[in-house]
Design a protein around this motif. Sequence first.
Motif, PDB file in Angstrom:
ATOM      1  N   SER A   1       0.839  -1.306   0.001  1.00  0.00           N
ATOM      2  CA  SER A   1      -0.075   0.001  -0.154  1.00  0.00           C
ATOM      3  C   SER A   1       0.874   1.282   0.035  1.00  0.00           C
ATOM      4  O   SER A   1       0.581   2.221  -0.633  1.00  0.00           O
ATOM      5  CB  SER A   1      -0.855   0.018   1.135  1.00  0.00           C
TER       6      SER A   1
ATOM      7  N   ARG B   1      -7.987  -0.194  -8.769  1.00  0.00           N
ATOM      8  CA  ARG B   1      -8.777   0.242  -7.431  1.00  0.00           C
ATOM      9  C   ARG B   1     -10.128   0.940  -7.941  1.00  0.00           C
ATOM     10  O   ARG B   1     -11.101   0.800  -7.167  1.00  0.00           O
ATOM     11  CB  ARG B   1      -7.872   1.381  -6.886  1.00  0.00           C
TER      12      ARG B   1
ATOM     13  N   SER C   1     -16.679   3.571  -3.089  1.00  0.00           N
ATOM     14  CA  SER C   1     -16.065   3.767  -1.726  1.00  0.00           C
ATOM     15  C   SER C   1     -14.769   4.613  -2.068  1.00  0.00           C
ATOM     16  O   SER C   1     -13.741   3.907  -2.163  1.00  0.00           O
ATOM     17  CB  SER C   1     -15.846   2.522  -1.240  1.00  0.00           C
TER      18      SER C   1
ATOM     19  N   LEU D   1     -12.837   6.284   0.111  1.00  0.00           N
ATOM     20  CA  LEU D   1     -12.042   6.117   1.047  1.00  0.00           C
ATOM     21  C   LEU D   1     -11.179   5.005   0.889  1.00  0.00           C
ATOM     22  O   LEU D   1      -9.855   5.043   0.810  1.00  0.00           O
ATOM     23  CB  LEU D   1     -12.453   6.500   2.446  1.00  0.00           C
ATOM     24  N   LEU D   2     -11.761   3.891   0.754  1.00  0.00           N
ATOM     25  CA  LEU D   2     -11.262   2.538   0.610  1.00  0.00           C
ATOM     26  C   LEU D   2     -10.224   2.351  -0.761  1.00  0.00           C
ATOM     27  O   LEU D   2      -9.456   1.477  -1.064  1.00  0.00           O
ATOM     28  CB  LEU D   2     -12.096   1.582   0.491  1.00  0.00           C
TER      29      LEU D   2
ATOM     30  N   GLN E   1      -8.274   4.418  -1.760  1.00  0.00           N
ATOM     31  CA  GLN E   1      -7.164   5.408  -1.442  1.00  0.00           C
ATOM     32  C   GLN E   1      -5.768   4.418  -0.728  1.00  0.00           C
ATOM     33  O   GLN E   1      -6.347   3.818   0.216  1.00  0.00           O
ATOM     34  CB  GLN E   1      -7.349   6.563  -0.480  1.00  0.00           C
TER      35      GLN E   1
ATOM     36  N   LEU F   1      -3.438   5.023   0.890  1.00  0.00           N
ATOM     37  CA  LEU F   1      -3.203   5.344   2.280  1.00  0.00           C
ATOM     38  C   LEU F   1      -4.238   4.978   3.350  1.00  0.00           C
ATOM     39  O   LEU F   1      -3.535   4.612   4.520  1.00  0.00           O
ATOM     40  CB  LEU F   1      -3.044   6.780   2.624  1.00  0.00           C
ATOM     41  N   ALA F   2      -5.361   4.655   2.860  1.00  0.00           N
ATOM     42  CA  ALA F   2      -6.296   4.044   4.101  1.00  0.00           C
ATOM     43  C   ALA F   2      -5.955   2.590   4.014  1.00  0.00           C
ATOM     44  O   ALA F   2      -6.049   2.215   5.322  1.00  0.00           O
ATOM     45  CB  ALA F   2      -7.596   4.127   3.110  1.00  0.00           C
ATOM     46  N   TRP F   3      -5.492   1.977   3.208  1.00  0.00           N
ATOM     47  CA  TRP F   3      -5.011   0.719   3.715  1.00  0.00           C
ATOM     48  C   TRP F   3      -3.690   0.458   4.111  1.00  0.00           C
ATOM     49  O   TRP F   3      -3.706  -0.474   4.848  1.00  0.00           O
ATOM     50  CB  TRP F   3      -4.897  -0.161   2.033  1.00  0.00           C
TER      51      TRP F   3
ATOM     52  N   VAL G   1      -3.242   2.460   6.577  1.00  0.00           N
ATOM     53  CA  VAL G   1      -3.574   2.828   7.809  1.00  0.00           C
ATOM     54  C   VAL G   1      -4.327   1.410   8.592  1.00  0.00           C
ATOM     55  O   VAL G   1      -4.167   1.072   9.764  1.00  0.00           O
ATOM     56  CB  VAL G   1      -4.550   4.034   8.054  1.00  0.00           C
ATOM     57  N   LEU G   2      -5.201   0.762   7.702  1.00  0.00           N
ATOM     58  CA  LEU G   2      -5.836  -0.368   8.052  1.00  0.00           C
ATOM     59  C   LEU G   2      -5.039  -1.423   8.458  1.00  0.00           C
ATOM     60  O   LEU G   2      -5.124  -2.146   9.621  1.00  0.00           O
ATOM     61  CB  LEU G   2      -6.999  -0.695   7.036  1.00  0.00           C
TER      62      LEU G   2
END
Length: 301
Positions: free
Chosen positions: A98, A161, A168, A170-171, A173, A175-177, A179-180
């Motif tokens: 990611s 993606r 979605s 946010l998902l 992105q 960077l969201a992954w 953080v997740l």
Amino acid sequence: MDASIDRYLHRVDGVAAEIWVPPSRGQLFWLRHAPTLFAPAVEGGSRLARWWAIATVTPSTNITVLNLRYQAYLNLIFHRTRLAKIGHAVCMPLIVASMLAACCALPLGSLPVNASLPAAAGLSAWWLWWAIKERDPLWGASGVLLVAAVYALANAAYALRPHTIAGSALLAQPLAWVVLGSVLQAASHALEPLPPRVTRSPRWVPMREYLFGAEGRRNSRATTARRVGHLAAQTAFGTVDELVASPRLLPVLLLDLLWRLGHDPARRAAWRAQATQAFASGNPGLDFIGIGGATPLRIPA
């Protein structure tokens, strides 16, 4: 115990400590120039230094990025449960992929720039140099192949993606992954004892005991509530720690896999034996290989 390296320990009253491997040159450099940050006192010190120690848990881990002996030791003492091992094996490649995917469209200048290839090349050079330093060609070649696979995955995921996560934003992105994956990786430590500094003490403590107290000495409700707050803050700190650690520890996980497949059995046996001895003490060292929990290092007079 070797007296020549025992002198590096800044002993804490009531805490048994032994050091089995000399500190690296990088550790000694920072001990000389920033002892407050890289040899944090168990008690006292400035508020900033206390919170730095709590947030990073092992401050010297990020300035020993070519010290395989220490990094492998930390990997063993921090990932004892099956949940932690599986969590890191799944989340760490996800985090690194990611990160590379986030480099596919860096906002540099008037148009986004795909910097994933230079980033992957830098990662590959780091891991390869580490393997050359350790005289381990199989680990080096495997590391380069792993970077290539993660790079290909990152670019494919970035290209696909909009179609795979439609609706979605946010998902979609990368960077969201990042953080997740970091949150899940931090959460995989939930069944392990809490390390020193997280517990505001020099010792490892089981989570249940930290929250509710030992048998016969139960914590008050106010203490339990305060410690729940401590662990909530540690979740945030741990998420950042796991994010920063992933590019450094992924090749160590790769080496551990090679060991499990039969590579370099003598080194694996010797290093795991020391980690097992540290476990048996109940208080493995954090800033050095040995026992003593959060016992700080020092530069001998």
